[in-house]
Design a protein around this motif. Structure first.
Motif, PDB file in Angstrom:
ATOM      1  N   VAL A  43       0.844  -1.204   0.000  1.00 55.08           N
ATOM      2  CA  VAL A  43       0.000   0.000   0.000  1.00 55.08           C
ATOM      3  C   VAL A  43       0.874   1.246   0.000  1.00 55.08           C
ATOM      4  O   VAL A  43       0.594   2.222  -0.707  1.00 55.08           O
ATOM      5  N   ARG A  44       1.932   1.217   0.800  1.00 52.87           N
ATOM      6  CA  ARG A  44       2.832   2.365   0.853  1.00 52.87           C
ATOM      7  C   ARG A  44       3.469   2.611  -0.511  1.00 52.87           C
ATOM      8  O   ARG A  44       3.555   3.751  -0.977  1.00 52.87           O
ATOM      9  N   LYS A  45       3.897   1.528  -1.168  1.00 51.37           N
ATOM     10  CA  LYS A  45       4.500   1.673  -2.483  1.00 51.37           C
ATOM     11  C   LYS A  45       3.508   2.257  -3.479  1.00 51.37           C
ATOM     12  O   LYS A  45       3.841   3.118  -4.293  1.00 51.37           O
ATOM     13  N   LEU A  46       2.254   1.764  -3.405  1.00 54.72           N
ATOM     14  CA  LEU A  46       1.230   2.267  -4.327  1.00 54.72           C
ATOM     15  C   LEU A  46       0.970   3.752  -4.082  1.00 54.72           C
ATOM     16  O   LEU A  46       0.721   4.509  -5.017  1.00 54.72           O
ATOM     17  N   ALA A  47       1.028   4.160  -2.814  1.00 54.79           N
ATOM     18  CA  ALA A  47       0.763   5.555  -2.486  1.00 54.79           C
ATOM     19  C   ALA A  47       1.841   6.481  -3.023  1.00 54.79           C
ATOM     20  O   ALA A  47       1.598   7.672  -3.238  1.00 54.79           O
ATOM     21  N   PHE A  48       3.053   5.951  -3.267  1.00 52.24           N
ATOM     22  CA  PHE A  48       4.157   6.782  -3.721  1.00 52.24           C
ATOM     23  C   PHE A  48       4.666   6.376  -5.106  1.00 52.24           C
ATOM     24  O   PHE A  48       5.757   6.756  -5.491  1.00 52.24           O
ATOM     25  N   THR A  49       3.853   5.620  -5.850  1.00 50.38           N
ATOM     26  CA  THR A  49       4.279   5.133  -7.152  1.00 50.38           C
ATOM     27  C   THR A  49       3.264   5.478  -8.232  1.00 50.38           C
ATOM     28  O   THR A  49       2.052   5.359  -8.021  1.00 50.38           O
ATOM     29  N   ASP A  50       3.767   5.899  -9.388  1.00 47.26           N
ATOM     30  CA  ASP A  50       2.904   6.145 -10.533  1.00 47.26           C
ATOM     31  C   ASP A  50       2.556   4.803 -11.170  1.00 47.26           C
ATOM     32  O   ASP A  50       3.461   4.059 -11.575  1.00 47.26           O
ATOM     33  N   PRO A  51       1.289   4.454 -11.282  1.00 51.41           N
ATOM     34  CA  PRO A  51       0.921   3.113 -11.750  1.00 51.41           C
ATOM     35  C   PRO A  51       1.272   2.840 -13.206  1.00 51.41           C
ATOM     36  O   PRO A  51       1.492   1.684 -13.576  1.00 51.41           O
ATOM     37  N   LEU A  52       1.339   3.866 -14.058  1.00 50.06           N
ATOM     38  CA  LEU A  52       1.618   3.645 -15.474  1.00 50.06           C
ATOM     39  C   LEU A  52       3.098   3.366 -15.725  1.00 50.06           C
ATOM     40  O   LEU A  52       3.459   2.414 -16.424  1.00 50.06           O
ATOM     41  N   THR A  53       3.962   4.186 -15.163  1.00 51.29           N
ATOM     42  CA  THR A  53       5.390   4.091 -15.465  1.00 51.29           C
ATOM     43  C   THR A  53       6.186   3.326 -14.416  1.00 51.29           C
ATOM     44  O   THR A  53       7.311   2.905 -14.679  1.00 51.29           O
ATOM     45  N   GLY A  54       5.621   3.165 -13.210  1.00 45.97           N
ATOM     46  CA  GLY A  54       6.366   2.533 -12.133  1.00 45.97           C
ATOM     47  C   GLY A  54       7.348   3.468 -11.460  1.00 45.97           C
ATOM     48  O   GLY A  54       8.057   3.076 -10.525  1.00 45.97           O
ATOM     49  N   LEU A  55       7.410   4.724 -11.913  1.00 45.80           N
ATOM     50  CA  LEU A  55       8.283   5.715 -11.278  1.00 45.80           C
ATOM     51  C   LEU A  55       7.618   6.234 -10.006  1.00 45.80           C
ATOM     52  O   LEU A  55       6.464   5.920  -9.711  1.00 45.80           O
ATOM     53  N   ASN A  98       5.772   9.057  -7.690  1.00 41.59           N
ATOM     54  CA  ASN A  98       4.747  10.039  -8.058  1.00 41.59           C
ATOM     55  C   ASN A  98       5.011  11.377  -7.366  1.00 41.59           C
ATOM     56  O   ASN A  98       6.015  11.549  -6.671  1.00 41.59           O
ATOM     57  N   ARG A  99       4.098  12.322  -7.564  1.00 43.61           N
ATOM     58  CA  ARG A  99       4.297  13.674  -7.026  1.00 43.61           C
ATOM     59  C   ARG A  99       4.402  13.669  -5.502  1.00 43.61           C
ATOM     60  O   ARG A  99       5.198  14.402  -4.918  1.00 43.61           O
ATOM     61  N   ARG A 100       3.625  12.808  -4.854  1.00 36.82           N
ATOM     62  CA  ARG A 100       3.673  12.749  -3.394  1.00 36.82           C
ATOM     63  C   ARG A 100       5.064  12.340  -2.926  1.00 36.82           C
ATOM     64  O   ARG A 100       5.604  12.896  -1.971  1.00 36.82           O
ATOM     65  N   ALA A 101       5.646  11.359  -3.602  1.00 34.28           N
ATOM     66  CA  ALA A 101       6.990  10.905  -3.234  1.00 34.28           C
ATOM     67  C   ALA A 101       8.015  12.010  -3.445  1.00 34.28           C
ATOM     68  O   ALA A 101       8.931  12.195  -2.639  1.00 34.28           O
ATOM     69  N   LEU A 117      16.062  10.286  -7.717  1.00 35.68           N
ATOM     70  CA  LEU A 117      14.664   9.858  -7.697  1.00 35.68           C
ATOM     71  C   LEU A 117      14.008  10.296  -8.996  1.00 35.68           C
ATOM     72  O   LEU A 117      13.888  11.492  -9.272  1.00 35.68           O
ATOM     73  N   ALA A 118      13.589   9.327  -9.806  1.00 36.22           N
ATOM     74  CA  ALA A 118      12.899   9.618 -11.057  1.00 36.22           C
ATOM     75  C   ALA A 118      11.404   9.511 -10.805  1.00 36.22           C
ATOM     76  O   ALA A 118      10.929   8.559 -10.182  1.00 36.22           O
ATOM     77  N   ALA A 119      10.642  10.491 -11.297  1.00 34.81           N
ATOM     78  CA  ALA A 119       9.218  10.531 -10.982  1.00 34.81           C
ATOM     79  C   ALA A 119       8.398  11.071 -12.143  1.00 34.81           C
ATOM     80  O   ALA A 119       8.881  11.827 -12.990  1.00 34.81           O
ATOM     81  N   ARG A 120       7.145  10.670 -12.154  1.00 33.40           N
ATOM     82  CA  ARG A 120       6.156  11.270 -13.058  1.00 33.40           C
ATOM     83  C   ARG A 120       5.250  12.136 -12.204  1.00 33.40           C
ATOM     84  O   ARG A 120       4.593  11.658 -11.271  1.00 33.40           O
TER      85      ARG A 120
END
Length: 382
Positions: free
Chosen positions: A180-192, A194-197, A260-263
């Motif tokens: 759940v923590r990973k999902l909360a900080f991960t962009d589901p499309l790219t796996g990078l 996310n903005r929260r992270a 840290l790479a992010a979308r």
């Protein structure tokens, strides 16, 4: 040991694991709770690393022997040295039996690996309980007593099996929470990330910058041509373009330790670094622009960089670094630049970032008409 005592031990074990905030706290709570429940002096929790054919010790708790570390980095044991593992977890269990615990003592005539270990460390006996998770062997719980204490009984082994099941339930819950923590900080499309992270990591990075002057750099990217691809080829193709650029960003980010790479959302991406110099980050940004231009169907990327290693003025908040990187990206977009624009190296960027709120709002940057920028001067802070 009475039933009430054992029930309290199970409750205490479950509560201790539930109160843990980190994996190490969880491992320690599992080992200590089991040790106390079985009236032992020492306990260890190990995971079975199938790909390496070995048991890796996660924690040693209680009265440790000389050389035993609480959280060892490299204490492992080849499974072939402990044939009872495969016997219990494959032959007996797979044949319809249960993954029951067993007892070994230092005076056993057959010098198994565990018996030898008991003698070497001055312990009298041990009980070993397999930990089963999702129908597969996950690892083991090991509890020992000193020579002067009564050896474990069959009843103790049965209770160890119960405690191992409680530990397995705790591990399963911890894994779900981690997912759940990973999902909360991960962009589901790219796996990078996310903005929260990014927001969380950037706040931490700025604190480090204030504490020891570590260079913090933020690269903000806007993938060009995504709307055209979506309109012409459909959103599925557009999603593939986003995924491919995410892979390129991740690959380039790997050139910078700890990046840290992010979308951020839509066609906006970013790369956050702490430590590498501004020049190193800019060099990677240049490489990213080259690789992005080679993506099929894409039209390259507009890339902006802001770094505390460049003359960007006072940095009072993480928000200001974001504004600067975003303004640099906007400038690159407006100029159709094939190279990154860098705050502090392009005089317009800082003035754009410090323009009145209506002109600098990141949601209005891209499609806003050109704004009258204030005369070039000092940095307004943020």
């Amino acid at each position: 040991m009475g039933e009430d005592v054992r029930l309290r031990a199970v409750v205490a074990l479950a509560q201790g694991m539930a109160a843990a905030h980190t994996p190490r706290e969880f491992w320690r709570a599992a080992a200590l709770g089991s040790c106390e429940g079985l009236d032992g002096s020492f306990a260890a929790l190990s995971v079975w690393q199938r790909d390496h054919g070995r048991l890796k010790v996660l924690v040693n708790a209680g009265q440790r022997a000389v050389g035993e570390e609480e959280f060892p980095d490299s204490e492992t044991y080849p499974v072939h040295q402990f044939p009872e593992i495969t016997e219990f977890l494959h032959e007996q269990w797979a044949g319809g039996g249960e993954p029951d615990a067993w007892v070994e003592t230092a005076d056993d005539r057959v010098p198994t690996g565990r018996v030898t270990g008991l003698r070497r460390r001055g312990r009298g006996c041990c009980v070993v309980a397999p930990i089963v998770l999702h129908g597969r062997a996950w690892g083991e719980l090991y509890v020992a007593r000193p020579p002067e204490q009564k050896a474990f009984t069959r009843a103790d082994a049965d209770f160890a099996t119960v405690l191992a099941a409680v530990v397995a339930a705790g591990i399963a819950q911890a894994e779900r929470l981690e997912e759940v923590r990973k999902l909360a900080f991960t962009d589901p499309l790219t796996g990078l990330a996310n903005r929260r992270a990014v927001d969380t990591r950037l706040d931490e990075a700025i604190e480090r910058y204030r504490a020891d002057g570590s260079v913090v750099s933020l690269m903000v990217c806007d993938l060009n041509g995504l709307k055209r691809v979506n309109d012409t080829h459909g959103h599925a193709v557009g999603d593939r373009l986003l995924e491919r650029f995410g892979s390129v960003l991740s690959r380039c980010g790997a050139m910078l330790p700890g990046a840290l790479a992010a979308r951020l959302g839509g066609d906006e991406f970013c790369l956050l670094t702490v430590g590498p110099t501004a020049d190193e980050v800019v060099a990677v940004a240049e490489e990213l622009c080259v690789r992005a231009a080679e993506l099929e169907l894409g039209e390259g990327v507009a890339c902006g960089v802001a770094s505390t290693g460049d003359p960007i003025g006072p940095l009072r908040s993480a928000r200001r670094l974001f504004r600067l990187a975003d303004a640099a990206q906007y400038q690159a977009k407006a100029a159709r630049s094939s190279k990154p624009v860098v705050a502090g190296r392009d005089g317009t960027v800082i003035r754009l970032a410090d323009a009145p709120p209506g002109a600098r709002d990141r949601r209005r940057f891209r499609d806003a008409p050109p704004v009258e920028l204030p005369p070039e001067g000092g940095d307004g802070g943020g």
